[in-house]
Write a protein that holds these residues in place. Structure first.
Motif, PDB file in Angstrom:
ATOM      1  N   GLU A1187       0.825  -1.218   0.000  1.00 28.63           N
ATOM      2  CA  GLU A1187       0.000   0.000   0.000  1.00 28.63           C
ATOM      3  C   GLU A1187       0.855   1.262   0.000  1.00 28.63           C
ATOM      4  O   GLU A1187       0.459   2.285  -0.556  1.00 28.63           O
ATOM      5  CB  GLU A1187      -0.934  -0.009   1.200  1.00 28.63           C
ATOM      6  CG  GLU A1187      -1.984   1.088   1.155  1.00 28.63           C
ATOM      7  CD  GLU A1187      -3.039   0.949   2.228  1.00 28.63           C
ATOM      8  OE1 GLU A1187      -3.390   1.963   2.843  1.00 28.63           O
ATOM      9  OE2 GLU A1187      -3.498  -0.192   2.445  1.00 28.63           O
ATOM     10  N   ASN A1188       2.057   1.182   0.600  1.00 32.09           N
ATOM     11  CA  ASN A1188       2.940   2.356   0.563  1.00 32.09           C
ATOM     12  C   ASN A1188       3.685   2.488  -0.758  1.00 32.09           C
ATOM     13  O   ASN A1188       4.432   3.446  -0.976  1.00 32.09           O
ATOM     14  CB  ASN A1188       3.923   2.331   1.731  1.00 32.09           C
ATOM     15  CG  ASN A1188       4.899   1.160   1.654  1.00 32.09           C
ATOM     16  OD1 ASN A1188       4.907   0.403   0.684  1.00 32.09           O
ATOM     17  ND2 ASN A1188       5.724   1.007   2.686  1.00 32.09           N
ATOM     18  N   GLY A1189       3.480   1.518  -1.663  1.00 30.76           N
ATOM     19  CA  GLY A1189       4.039   1.598  -3.004  1.00 30.76           C
ATOM     20  C   GLY A1189       5.515   1.302  -3.118  1.00 30.76           C
ATOM     21  O   GLY A1189       6.099   1.479  -4.186  1.00 30.76           O
ATOM     22  N   LYS A1190       6.148   0.787  -2.080  1.00 25.28           N
ATOM     23  CA  LYS A1190       7.598   0.599  -2.123  1.00 25.28           C
ATOM     24  C   LYS A1190       8.018  -0.775  -2.626  1.00 25.28           C
ATOM     25  O   LYS A1190       9.102  -0.934  -3.171  1.00 25.28           O
ATOM     26  CB  LYS A1190       8.180   0.835  -0.727  1.00 25.28           C
ATOM     27  CG  LYS A1190       8.036   2.272  -0.242  1.00 25.28           C
ATOM     28  CD  LYS A1190       8.663   2.458   1.126  1.00 25.28           C
ATOM     29  CE  LYS A1190       8.543   3.905   1.606  1.00 25.28           C
ATOM     30  NZ  LYS A1190       9.158   4.100   2.937  1.00 25.28           N
ATOM     31  N   ILE A1191       7.197  -1.780  -2.417  1.00 28.44           N
ATOM     32  CA  ILE A1191       7.574  -3.157  -2.736  1.00 28.44           C
ATOM     33  C   ILE A1191       6.608  -3.725  -3.761  1.00 28.44           C
ATOM     34  O   ILE A1191       5.391  -3.566  -3.651  1.00 28.44           O
ATOM     35  CB  ILE A1191       7.581  -4.050  -1.485  1.00 28.44           C
ATOM     36  CG1 ILE A1191       8.533  -3.493  -0.416  1.00 28.44           C
ATOM     37  CG2 ILE A1191       7.943  -5.486  -1.828  1.00 28.44           C
ATOM     38  CD1 ILE A1191       9.985  -3.499  -0.847  1.00 28.44           C
ATOM     39  N   ASP A1208      12.332  -3.722  -5.200  1.00 24.56           N
ATOM     40  CA  ASP A1208      12.254  -2.456  -4.468  1.00 24.56           C
ATOM     41  C   ASP A1208      11.947  -1.388  -5.509  1.00 24.56           C
ATOM     42  O   ASP A1208      12.783  -1.072  -6.373  1.00 24.56           O
ATOM     43  CB  ASP A1208      13.577  -2.172  -3.762  1.00 24.56           C
ATOM     44  CG  ASP A1208      13.500  -0.932  -2.881  1.00 24.56           C
ATOM     45  OD1 ASP A1208      12.914   0.081  -3.328  1.00 24.56           O
ATOM     46  OD2 ASP A1208      14.039  -0.970  -1.765  1.00 24.56           O
ATOM     47  N   LEU A1209      10.722  -0.814  -5.466  1.00 28.77           N
ATOM     48  CA  LEU A1209      10.304   0.131  -6.498  1.00 28.77           C
ATOM     49  C   LEU A1209      11.008   1.481  -6.361  1.00 28.77           C
ATOM     50  O   LEU A1209      11.121   2.211  -7.366  1.00 28.77           O
ATOM     51  CB  LEU A1209       8.783   0.320  -6.437  1.00 28.77           C
ATOM     52  CG  LEU A1209       7.945  -0.921  -6.779  1.00 28.77           C
ATOM     53  CD1 LEU A1209       6.458  -0.596  -6.698  1.00 28.77           C
ATOM     54  CD2 LEU A1209       8.295  -1.458  -8.154  1.00 28.77           C
ATOM     55  N   GLU A1210      11.453   1.831  -5.164  1.00 28.08           N
ATOM     56  CA  GLU A1210      12.160   3.094  -5.008  1.00 28.08           C
ATOM     57  C   GLU A1210      13.568   3.000  -5.581  1.00 28.08           C
ATOM     58  O   GLU A1210      14.025   3.884  -6.294  1.00 28.08           O
ATOM     59  CB  GLU A1210      12.199   3.475  -3.529  1.00 28.08           C
ATOM     60  CG  GLU A1210      10.846   3.900  -2.969  1.00 28.08           C
ATOM     61  CD  GLU A1210      10.953   4.413  -1.546  1.00 28.08           C
ATOM     62  OE1 GLU A1210      11.807   3.886  -0.797  1.00 28.08           O
ATOM     63  OE2 GLU A1210      10.196   5.326  -1.200  1.00 28.08           O
ATOM     64  N   GLY A1236       4.957  -3.385   3.284  1.00 35.89           N
ATOM     65  CA  GLY A1236       5.792  -4.277   2.494  1.00 35.89           C
ATOM     66  C   GLY A1236       6.775  -5.080   3.306  1.00 35.89           C
ATOM     67  O   GLY A1236       7.758  -5.600   2.758  1.00 35.89           O
ATOM     68  N   HIS A1237       6.501  -5.242   4.604  1.00 38.86           N
ATOM     69  CA  HIS A1237       7.423  -5.995   5.450  1.00 38.86           C
ATOM     70  C   HIS A1237       7.284  -7.501   5.215  1.00 38.86           C
ATOM     71  O   HIS A1237       8.271  -8.232   5.156  1.00 38.86           O
ATOM     72  CB  HIS A1237       7.157  -5.648   6.912  1.00 38.86           C
ATOM     73  CG  HIS A1237       8.177  -6.198   7.850  1.00 38.86           C
ATOM     74  ND1 HIS A1237       8.248  -5.849   9.179  1.00 38.86           N
ATOM     75  CD2 HIS A1237       9.180  -7.106   7.671  1.00 38.86           C
ATOM     76  CE1 HIS A1237       9.239  -6.494   9.758  1.00 38.86           C
ATOM     77  NE2 HIS A1237       9.818  -7.265   8.861  1.00 38.86           N
ATOM     78  N   TYR A1238       6.029  -7.974   5.093  1.00 31.31           N
ATOM     79  CA  TYR A1238       5.787  -9.404   4.902  1.00 31.31           C
ATOM     80  C   TYR A1238       4.946  -9.626   3.645  1.00 31.31           C
ATOM     81  O   TYR A1238       4.067  -8.813   3.314  1.00 31.31           O
ATOM     82  CB  TYR A1238       5.021  -9.996   6.090  1.00 31.31           C
ATOM     83  CG  TYR A1238       5.755  -9.935   7.413  1.00 31.31           C
ATOM     84  CD1 TYR A1238       6.785 -10.831   7.695  1.00 31.31           C
ATOM     85  CD2 TYR A1238       5.404  -8.989   8.371  1.00 31.31           C
ATOM     86  CE1 TYR A1238       7.447 -10.779   8.910  1.00 31.31           C
ATOM     87  CE2 TYR A1238       6.061  -8.931   9.584  1.00 31.31           C
ATOM     88  CZ  TYR A1238       7.084  -9.826   9.851  1.00 31.31           C
ATOM     89  OH  TYR A1238       7.738  -9.775  11.052  1.00 31.31           O
ATOM     90  N   SER A1281      -0.715  -6.017   9.197  1.00 28.66           N
ATOM     91  CA  SER A1281       0.386  -5.653  10.087  1.00 28.66           C
ATOM     92  C   SER A1281      -0.144  -5.183  11.423  1.00 28.66           C
ATOM     93  O   SER A1281       0.370  -5.568  12.481  1.00 28.66           O
ATOM     94  CB  SER A1281       1.232  -4.542   9.447  1.00 28.66           C
ATOM     95  OG  SER A1281       1.841  -5.002   8.271  1.00 28.66           O
ATOM     96  N   ALA A1282      -1.190  -4.347  11.396  1.00 32.66           N
ATOM     97  CA  ALA A1282      -1.759  -3.829  12.638  1.00 32.66           C
ATOM     98  C   ALA A1282      -2.312  -4.966  13.487  1.00 32.66           C
ATOM     99  O   ALA A1282      -2.179  -4.964  14.712  1.00 32.66           O
ATOM    100  CB  ALA A1282      -2.849  -2.813  12.327  1.00 32.66           C
ATOM    101  N   GLY A1283      -2.941  -5.928  12.840  1.00 36.28           N
ATOM    102  CA  GLY A1283      -3.483  -7.075  13.557  1.00 36.28           C
ATOM    103  C   GLY A1283      -2.467  -8.159  13.801  1.00 36.28           C
ATOM    104  O   GLY A1283      -2.736  -9.138  14.494  1.00 36.28           O
ATOM    105  N   SER A1284      -1.278  -8.021  13.178  1.00 41.30           N
ATOM    106  CA  SER A1284      -0.175  -8.988  13.324  1.00 41.30           C
ATOM    107  C   SER A1284      -0.630 -10.402  13.022  1.00 41.30           C
ATOM    108  O   SER A1284      -0.341 -11.342  13.757  1.00 41.30           O
ATOM    109  CB  SER A1284       0.417  -8.932  14.744  1.00 41.30           C
ATOM    110  OG  SER A1284       0.891  -7.649  15.024  1.00 41.30           O
TER     111      SER A1284
END
Length: 1433
Positions: A1187-1191, A1208-1210, A1236-1238, A1281-1284
Motif C-alpha cells: 500500500e505504501n508503493g515501495k515493494i 524495491d520500487l524506489e 511491504g514488510h511481509y 500488520s496492525a493485527g499482526s
C-alpha cells in the motif's frame, strides 16, 4: 521507454513465444456442455370425478408424452419388464426370503445405472457430478447407496467391573468426576453417557437371567451409536460366573448323564426346561420366580430368604457344572460377564484399546490364609478363576499403553473397602485425581478426530441442515425396506403411476399399521432400479424435528429441489400459504433430462403446533413431476385431499395383509431369530392375524413369540392392534415394575422430540417413586437411578423406538404413531399423570436439582433425613465457551473437589432446553405467551441455539390460546420472512426485525396497535448485541407476497472500492452498464456518476478524486470531482492477467502485455519510465504492490520450482528471487502488508496431492518467516500488520488466523456455509469482512481480528453482487441483485442508525449528484480546457 532496471535488453511485445492472452492458472479446459432441445409438452389427464376408488385407470402403464425419462436418449424409463416389477429384490428364485442385508447392498446384481456414470445435465441445471458420491446420492435420493457416515455427537463411558468389588471407587467417580466430565463434553456439544450396569443393583441374578445379554447388547448398541471409552476395574477378582441362560441339548444331555445322583439331575430338570421353539432346540433356564416367587417380594425378610434360597441353588448347580463340563464347555457357558465385556469392548481391535483405561487395585497385608468371608468378594479364591484372571490381566498389559494403566496398592482393612479408613479415602482421592486428566485426554482426542472426518472436511455442496435431514431420511428408508415382504400388486401400481401420463398426485391410504411407511420405503428402493438418474425425494413425516410440521417438511423438500434445479435455498424459506407457488416454480424446472419423483409418508402425522393445511398440494402437477403421499383413512387430511383431488382413480387403497402374507412375514421373522412356534401356537396366531391382518400387529406378535418355548398354556394375544400394544406394556410392567415402566414411558411420551439416554437417567434419578422401588432392598452410596433400568426397558422396546439426531444429540422416541397414541392414553391419560411427567421435565430443564442442590428423600420413620445430591447435568440456556479446559485438583476425603476452571464467556446454546421447556410449560400450565413467546431475550437465545421453525412452533402454540392477538400474527409473519436468515444465524434477529419493520413502524397508528412489537423495534434500533443495521429498506416486509421479487434481478454493480482517505465514500463499478459512481455510504446517494465508460473492469484510487481504471485492456485516468477523463496510458495490458498497482501518486506498475516484464508508467504523461525484468522467457502471472508503493512482488510461472520475484520500487532493483524446491506458489492467493514488510502466499507440493499451505516471507531479510499447514485447501488470504496476523478462508468453510509474532494459530472460526473466497480488511487492519462471492453462502460476516469474535452477520433477501467494509470498519456496503442503489449496513451495538456520523463533503460541492457522460471521452486527443467542455447532465 526510459531507463530499464533489467539486466538484459527489453524486447518488443510481439516477440513473445507465448500468446499475449496465454495464462496458466492450473486448471484444465472447461468441459463442453451438452445442450438438448426443450421437451415437448404433454396432454393433461382427462380423468373424471365419477371414477371409483382403487381402479387402475389412473395407474395404467399407457405411454404418454408426460412419462418420466431417465436420459435425453430414448431410453426406457424402466430397466425391466412389468411382469416382475412387483417382486421383492431380496428373494431368491424359489421365492424364499434372502438375508436382510441383500436388499440394501449395492452389490446385489440389480445393475442400477445410478451408481456409475455421470448424471445428465443441461446448461441451466446444476452439475451434480461435481458433488461427492455421498452428497450426490443424498441429493438424488439414491437411498440404496447411502452409507451411515454420520454418528451422533455422543461419547459413552462404559464401565467393566465386578458388582461388589469396586462400589466405593465407582461411586466416587459418579460423585466427583463424571458430573464435571459431562458438563465439559456438553460445552463442546457432545453428550457424555455413563453406563455402569454393575452399579446400583443388589444382585446380577436378574429374575429373567438376562444380565449378560443386557450388558453385551448395550455394548453393541453404544458402539454403533457413540464413541466408547472403556473403564476397566480389574483387581484381584472378576466376579462370579452366572448360570447360563440356555444350554444346547447335546451338552445338557451329556452333563445329566455324567451326574451320579438323581437329586442333582432333578435339580437341573427343575430349573432347565426344554425350549422346543429354539432352532436348534435347547434347555432354557426358568425365571427365578417360577420356583421362588418371594424373589419379587418387597418385604425385606421374605426377599432375603428368597435370595438366600436362590444362591444355594446356584452354588449347587455351578459346582456340578464345573465337575461335568469339559474345558471347552466351561469356556462356553461359565465365563463371567466381566470377561465377556472386556473381550468385546477392549480386545475387538487396536482402536478400542486406545480408548480404554485399566484401574488395578491390589491389597497389601491381605491374609493369604483363612480369608474372611467378606474378603472373598475382593479376591478370586478358586484356582481356575485365578488362572483365568492372570490370563485376562496379561492380555490387558499387552494391549494397553503404560499410561492407560493406573495401578494402586491399598492396605487391607478388616471391614473391607471403607471410606472412613484414611488409607482408603486417600486411595480414592488419588484415583479421582489421576483418572480425570486421562479421561479428558481421551475425550479430546475423540472430539478432534470426529471433527476432522474426511467426509465432512470440505464444503458439502449443500447446507449442513439439509445434509443431516437427508442422511436421517435415507437411513430410515433403508431400515424400513430391508425387511419388506410381498405387496407385489401395490408395487406394480406404483410403477405404473410413475410411467403413465397422469398429472395428479397418487394418494395411498389405509388404516393405522397397514404398512404405508414400509411400502414407501420399498418403492424408493425399487425406484433406484426402475428409473435411470431420476431424482427421488422422500420424507417420513415426524422422523426429525425438521420433518415434524407441514412448514418443516415443505421447506426441506424445497431445499432439496433447490439443490437439484439450481435455486438458492434461501428461496425455500416461506410460509405454507406462499409455499405452493414456490414449489410449483421449482418443480416446473423438472424436464425430460431431470424429472422428479416426490414421496411423502404420513402427511396426516404432522404435529398440531404447525399448519395442518394441505392447500399446497397441487391439483395438477407440472410436466415430468410425480408426487406420492400416504395418509390414514380416518384423518382430516384424507378428507381434505378428497376435496382437492377430484380424480378418485388416483387414490390407492392399501389393504391389510392377506393370510399368506401375514403368515410368511411371521415365519420369516421367527427364522431370522432362529425361533419357531408349535402347531397350537401357530393356529392361535393365525386366528388373531385373521382378525387383525396388519403388518404392525404381525410384528408385535412376532416379537412376543421370540420368548415362547412351546410349553405356554396361555398366549398374550389380543384381537386388535391397540389391545396388542397394551399387552406389550403389560408385559413390560410385569417384568420391570409398574411404577418404573409407567414413569419412564410417561417421560418419553411427554417429551417433544424424545429424550437421550443420559437425560432419561437424570430425570429418573430425581423421581423418588421410581428410586424407592429400585432401592427397596438396598441403597447405594449415591442416590442415582442405575443405568440398568433404562437399558432393560429401551432394549425391550427397541423394535418400536427410533433414534433421531437433534443438534448432534441422539434422542429416542416412538417409531410408530400407534405406540405413541397408546402410551399417551395409558401414561398421560389423566391430569395427574401429565402434571407428574411435565413437572419432572420442567424441573430438569430448569436445573432445579442441579449444581449441588439436594433433593429431599421421603422419610417414613421418625426424624428428618437430609436431601441427596442427584448429580444431574446443569441445563443453562447457554453453556460456557467450547474452548474451555478442565482443571481437576485433588479430591479430598471430606468430599470436596475444586470446580472446573472456566472462562467467563458463553458461546454454545442449550438446544435441548430451548426446544423442550416451552412445550412442557404449555402442557402443564397452558400458557407460554409472556414467559417465552414475547420474551425477546428468550426468543433471541432460541434463534441462536435452535431453529427459526422451532420459534415459529412456539408462536403457533401461543396462537391457539390467543388467536386474536395481532401482535403474535405480526411476529409470526416477520419471523417467516426472516426464516432463512435467522436459520443461518440467529444473531441477526435485531437487524432483521429493524430492517423488516422500519416501513411498518413509520405509521404512528401501528405504534398504538402493536405496542409490544414497537418496543421490540425500538430495542432493535439500538442493537443490544452487535449487529448490522440496514440504513435503507432492502428486506421483504410483513403482509406482502413472500414470492414477490425485490428489484428486477439485474446486476447493477460488480465491484465496490473504498475511497482512499475519506471513510464516508465508496466507488461502484458496473462493467455491463459502463458506469462508475461515487457514493456517500450513509445517505446511499451518488455524489458523482460517470457514464459511457468502455468496459470498466478494475479500478484503483490514486487519491480521493482520481482513479486508474482498467477499460478493456487499457489503463485510463478519470477525475471524479470534475467528472473528467484525464488520459490514457500508452501500454496495453494482457487480456487475461491485467494486473497493476500504484507506486505513488504519479506512478503505476503493471504487468506488460507479454507478461515477460513489469512496466512503471508515469501518471502525468502516460509514458513508461522503467521496466523490470529478470531474464529471457520468464512469464509472470501475478503482481502485488504494497500500500505504501515501495515493494512489488510478482509470480514467475516459467521457473520450476516457480519463484516469487521481489522488487524495491524506489531503488528500482530486484531484491529477492524466492523459491522452494519441489513446490509452486499459487500467486492468485497472495497478500502483502501495507508497509511491504511481509508477503504471504499459498504454496503446494508439485508431486503430492496434499492440501496447499501458507508461507510467509520477511521481505527485509528475504527469509522464509513462517509456514502453516491448515490441512485443508486455502481459497482466500489477507494479511494485517496492525493485527499482526494472516487470515485465510478454507475450503471447508472455516476461517483461520495465524499470529505473525508467535507463529501460532490464533483462532479457528466456523459460521460460513460455503467457502469464504473473499477476505477484506478495513484500513486499520483490525476488522475483516468475509463472504462467498459465488453466492452459495448469501451472508457476510464481520470479525474482530484480535479476538476472533464474530462482530456481526447479515443475510439479505437478495444475492450480493459486491461487498466492501468501510475503511474505518463502522459499516458494510453491499450491492444487491436487482437494486440500482447501494445499501449500507451500519455496525451497531447499543446505538442505532441515528448515531451515524455527519457526512463529509466530497470535492466541489456544486457538482454533487451530477452525472457525467464520458462516452466520447478518449476518442480524440484532449488537453487543457477541451476536457472541461465535456457535457454533463
Amino acid at each position: 521507454m526510459g531507463s530499464s532496471c533489467s539486466s538484459s535488453q527489453s524486447l518488443p511485445d510481439n516477440v513473445s513465444v507465448k500468446s499475449e492472452d496465454f495464462a496458466t492458472d492450473g486448471k484444465g479446459a472447461s468441459q463442453t456442455k451438452v445442450t438438448t432441445p426443450p421437451p415437448s409438452g404433454r396432454p393433461v389427464s382427462s380423468s373424471t370425478s365419477d371414477r371409483s376408488y382403487d381402479t387402475d385407470s389412473g395407474l395404467s402403464d399407457k405411454p404418454g408424452a408426460g412419462k418420466l425419462a431417465g436420459s435425453v436418449a430414448k431410453t426406457p424409463l424402466l430397466g425391466k419388464t412389468l411382469e416382475n416389477d412387483g417382486g421383492s429384490s431380496a428373494r431368491d428364485e424359489t421365492g424364499a426370503a434372502l438375508p436382510a442385508n441383500t436388499s440394501a447392498t449395492p452389490d446385489d446384481g440389480k445393475g442400477s445405472p445410478r451408481k456409475s456414470g455421470p448424471i445428465p445435465h443441461l446448461g441451466n441445471l446444476p452439475d451434480l457430478n461435481k458433488l461427492s458420491d455421498v452428497i450426490r446420492n443424498l441429493v438424488m435420493g439414491n437411498v440404496v447407496f447411502v452409507k451411515p457416515i454420520l454418528k451422533p455427537r455422543k461419547i459413552c463411558i462404559y464401565t467393566c467391573a465386578d458388582l461388589k468389588d469396586t462400589i466405593m471407587e465407582r461411586s466416587a467417580l459418579m460423585e466427583h468426576v463424571y458430573p464435571k466430565l459431562r458438563l465439559y463434553c456438553m460445552e463442546k456439544g457432545y453428550e457424555l453417557n455413563i453406563v455402569d450396569l454393575h452399579w446400583g443393583i443388589p444382585d446380577e441374578h436378574l429374575n429373567d437371567h438376562s444380565f449378560k445379554e443386557q450388558c453385551l447388547g448395550q455394548l453393541t448398541t453404544q458402539a454403533r451409536d457413540s464413541h466408547i471409552v472403556t473403564v476397566v476395574f480389574l483387581n484381584e477378582t472378576f466376579g462370579n460366573a452366572l448360570l447360563p441362560k440356555t444350554i444346547e441339548g447335546p451338552d445338557f444331555d451329556q452333563a445329566i448323564s455324567s451326574m451320579e445322583h438323581d437329586t442333582d439331575r432333578e435339580l437341573f430338570w427343575k430349573w432347565y426346561h426344554w425350549d422346543e421353539n429354539a432352532q436348534p432346540p435347547c434347555y432354557k433356564l426358568q425365571p427365578i420366580s417360577t420356583h421362588i416367587p418371594n424373589i419379587k417380594e418387597s418385604s425385606a425378610s421374605l426377599h432375603q430368604e428368597a435370595v438366600q434360597e436362590w444362591n444355594n441353588e446356584v452354588k449347587k448347580m455351578m459346582t456340578l457344572m464345573r465337575m461335568v463340563f469339559n474345558q471347552e464347555q466351561k469356556e462356553k457357558y461359565l465365563s463371567t460377564v466381566m470377561e465377556q465385556e472386556i473381550k468385546q469392548s477392549v480386545f475387538m481391535n487396536q482402536e478400542s484399546a486406545k480408548h480404554c483405561l485399566w484401574i488395578c487395585r491390589k491389597f497389601t497385608h491381605f491374609p493369604s490364609h483363612n480369608i474372611p468371608a467378606h474378603g472373598k468378594i475382593y479376591v478370586a479364591v478358586e484356582p481356575e478363576s485365578k488362572k483365568r484372571l492372570d490370563i485376562l490381566q496379561s492380555e490387558l498389559k499387552e494391549r494397553l499403553d503404560e499410561i492407560r494403566m493406573l495401578k494402586f496398592r491399598v492396605k487391607w482393612h478388616n471391614s473391607g473397602m471403607n471410606p472412613e479408613v484414611p488409607e482408603h479415602a486417600q486411595f480414592v482421592e488419588d484415583l479421582c485425581a489421576q483418572i480425570s486428566p486421562l479421561l479428558i485426554s481421551i475425550i479430546d482426542s475423540i472430539i478432534e478426530e470426529d471433527e476432522t472426518k474426511e467426509e465432512l472436511k470440505s464444503y458439502l455442496g449443500i447446507e449442513k441442515r439439509l445434509f443431516h435431514e437427508l442422511m436421517q431420511q435415507s437411513l430410515m428408508c433403508q431400515f424400513r425396506y430391508k425387511n419388506f415382504m410381498g405387496r407385489h400388486e401395490l408395487l406394480t401400481k406404483i410403477r405404473r403411476y410413475l410411467n403413465n401420463d397422469s398429472c395428479v398426485p397418487l394418494i395411498m391410504h389405509g388404516e393405522v399399521g397397514c404398512g404405508k411407511s414400509s411400502l414407501i420405503a420399498k418403492a424408493m428402493e425399487r425406484c433406484c432400479e426402475w428409473l435411470n438418474d431420476v431424482p427421488l425425494v422422500v420424507r417420513f413425516v415426524g422422523l426429525t424435528p425438521g420433518s415434524s410440521t407441514t412448514e418443516q417438511v415443505l421447506r426441506s423438500i424445497a431445499e432439496q429441489c433447490c439443490a437439484l434445479y439450481g435455486e438458492h435455498p434461501a428461496e425455500a424459506a416461506k410460509g405454507v400459504r406462499n409455499m405452493c407457488q414456490f414449489l410449483m416454480h421449482v418443480w416446473s424446472k423438472a424436464c425430460k433430462i431431470r424429472p422428479l419423483v416426490i414421496m411423502i409418508d404420513g402427511i396426516d402425522q404432522v404435529k398440531s403446533y404447525g399448519s395442518t393445511s394441505l392447500e399446497w398440494v397441487p391439483r395438477e402437477l407440472p410436466d415430468h413431476v410425480k408426487l406420492i403421499m400416504t395418509v390414514r383413512d380416518d384423518s382430516l387430511q384424507m378428507t381434505e385431499l378428497q376435496n382437492i383431488i377430484e380424480d378418485r382413480a388416483c387414490f390407492l387403497k392399501i389393504p391389510p395383509l392377506t393370510i399368506d402374507e401375514a403368515y410368511n412375514k411371521f415365519e420369516t421373522n421367527l427364522k431370522s431369530r432362529h425361533r419357531s412356534v408349535n402347531k397350537e401356537q401357530r393356529e392361535a396366531v393365525s386366528r388373531c392375524q385373521q382378525e387383525c391382518p396388519l403388518p404392525l400387529y404381525v410384528e408385535i406378535v412376532c416379537r412376543m413369540a421370540y420368548e415362547w418355548t412351546g410349553s405356554e398354556t396361555e398366549l398374550p394375544l389380543k384381537p386388535n392392534l391397540s389391545d396388542q400394544i397394551h399387552a406389550v406394556f403389560d408385559d413390560l410392567e410385569e417384568k420391570y415394575g409398574t411404577i418404573e415402566v409407567s414413569h419412564t414411558l410417561g417421560f418419553l411420551t411427554a417429551a417433544k422430540h424424545g429424550l437421550s439416554d443420559s437425560e432419561m437417567i437424570d430425570i429418573l434419578s430425581c423421581d423418588e417413586a421410581v428410586l424407592e422401588r429400585i432401592f427397596v432392598h438396598g441403597q447405594p452410596p449415591v442416590r442415582r437411578c442405575p443405568s440398568l433400568l433404562w437399558v432393560q426397558i429401551s432394549r425391550a422396546l427397541q423394535p418400536f423406538l427410533m433414534k433421531t439426531i437433534v443438534a448432534g444429540i441422539c434422542l429416542l422416541t416412538w417409531r410408530h404413531e400407534s405406540f405413541r397414541n397408546v402410551a399417551h392414553e395409558r401414561y398421560l391419560g389423566t391430569s395427574d399423570q401429565v402434571n407428574m411427567c411435565c413437572s419432572a421435565l420442567i424441573d430438569y430443564f430448569q436445573s432445579k436439582w442441579a449444581n449441588g442442590v439436594k433433593k429431599p428423600v421421603p422419610v417414613y420413620e421418625a426424624g428428618v433425613e437430609e436431601g441427596k445430591d442427584r448429580y444431574v447435568l446443569d441445563q443453562p440456556t447457554k453453556y460456557r465457551s467450547s474452548c474451555l479446559r478442565m482443571k481437576f485438583s485433588t479430591y479430598k476425603a471430606d468430599g470436596n473437589m475444586s470446580k472446573i476452571s472456566v472462562q467467563p464467556a458463553f458461546s454454545r446454546h442449550n438446544r435441548r432446553k430451548l426446544d423442550e421447556l416451552p412445550y412442557q410449560v404449555l402442557q402443564l400450565r397452558g400458557r407460554i405467551l409472556e414467559e417465552f413467546v414475547l420474551n425477546f431475550d428468550w426468543v433471541y437465545d432460541k434463534l441462536c441455539g435452535s431453529d427459526t421453525y422451532q420459534v415459529l412452533e412456539d408462536v403457533s402454540l401461543a396462537l391457539r390460546n390467543h388467536s386474536n392477538n395481532i401482535e403474535l400474527v405480526l411476529l409470526k409473519e416477520t419471523l417467516e420472512l426472516a426464516a432463512y436468515s435467522l436459520g443461518y444465524d440467529g444473531r441477526q434477529f435485531y437487524s432483521q426485525i429493524y430492517g423488516r419493520l422500519t416501513t411498518f413502524m413509520t405509521d404512528e397508528e401501528n405504534h398504538e396497535t402493536y405496542p409490544i412489537m414497537k418496543k421490540l423495534y425500538d430495542s432493535a434500533s439500538h442493537a443490544p448485541v452487535p449487529c448490522l443495521i440496514p440504513l435503507a429498506t432492502c428486506l421483504h416486509e410483513p403482509f406482502q407476497d413472500q414470492n414477490m421479487k425485490l428489484g428486477d434481478g439485474q446486476v447493477y454493480f460488480n465491484a465496490i472500492i473504498r475511497a482512499r482517505h475519506n471513510p464516508h465514500y465508496v466507488v461502484t463499478l458496473s462493467t455491463e452498464r459502463g458506469e462508475i459512481a461515487v457514493w456517500n455510504i450513509y445517505t446511499m446517494s451518488p455524489v458523482r456518476t460517470l457514464t459511457g465508460i468502455t468496459q470498466p473492469r478494475k479500478l484503483k484510487m490514486i487519491d480521493d478524486y482520481r482513479c486508474l481504471v482498467l477499460c478493456g485492456r487499457e489503463l485510463r485516468i478519470y477525475n471524479f470531482d470534475e467528472g473528467l477523463f484525464v488520459m490514457k496510458l500508452r501500454e496495453v495490458m494482457n487480456q487475461k492477467m491485467p494486473f497493476f498497482g500504484l507506486h505513488d501518486r504519479d506512478h503505476v506498475v503493471a504487468l506488460s502485455r507479454s507478461r515477460m516484464y513489469v512496466n512503471m508508467m508515469n501518471l502525468q504523461n502516460g509514458d513508461c519510465v522503467a521496466t523490470f525484468k529478470v531474464g529471457e522467457d520468464r512469464f509472470l502471472n501475478s503482481l502485488l504492490v504494497s500500500e505504501n508503493g515501495k515493494i512489488c512482488v510478482c509470480g514467475d510461472e516459467t521457473q520450476k520450482p516457480s519463484a516469487l520475484l521481489v522488487w524495491d520500487l524506489e531503488l528500482r532493483k530486484l531484491m529477492y528471487d524466492l523459491r522452494i524446491p519441489h513446490h509452486e506458489f499459487l500467486t492468485r492467493l497472495a497478500a502483502i502488508t501495507k508497509e511491504g514488510h511481509y508477503v504471504s502466499c499459498v504454496c503446494r507440493e508439485v508431486d503430492e496431492p496434499a492440501p496447499n499451505f501458507i508461507v510467509v516471507y520477511d521481505l527485509q531479510s528475504g527469509t522464509l518467516f513462517k509456514k502453516w499447514k491448515p490441512g485443508v485447501n486455502i481459497i482466500s488470504i489477507a494479511i494485517s500488520s496492525a493485527g499482526s496476523c494472516v487470515v485465510v478462508g478454507l475450503e471447508d468453510s472455516r476461517l483461520m488466523a495465524y499470529d505473525l509474532i508467535t507463529g501460532n494459530p490464533r483462532w479457528t472460526l466456523k459460521g460460513h456455509t460455503a467457502p469464504p473466497d473473499t477476505v477484506r480488511l478495513d484500513n486499520r487492519g483490525l476488522q475483516c469482512l468475509t463472504f462467498d462471492s459465488l453466492g452459495r453462502d448469501r451472508s457476510v460476516r464481520v470479525w474482530d481480528i484480535h479476538s476472533g469474535n464474530s462482530l456481526a452477520v447479515m443475510t439479505p433477501d437478495q444475492a450480493i453482487t459486491a461487498c466492501e467494509i468501510s475503511s474505518d470498519g463502522k459499516a458494510v456496503v453491499m450491492a444487491l441483485e436487482g437494486r440500482s442503489e447501494i445499501v449500507t449496513f451500519m455496525l451497531c451495538h447499543n446505538n442505532g442508525p441515528d448515531s451515524k456520523p455527519a457526512p463529509k463533503s466530497y470535492g466541489n460541492d456544486t457538482n454533487r449528484g451530477k452525472v457525467f457522460d464520458l462516452s466520447q471521452a478518449g476518442t480524440w486527443p484532449m488537453s487543457g480546457d477541451a476536457e472541461g467542455d465535456l457535457l454533463w447532465s
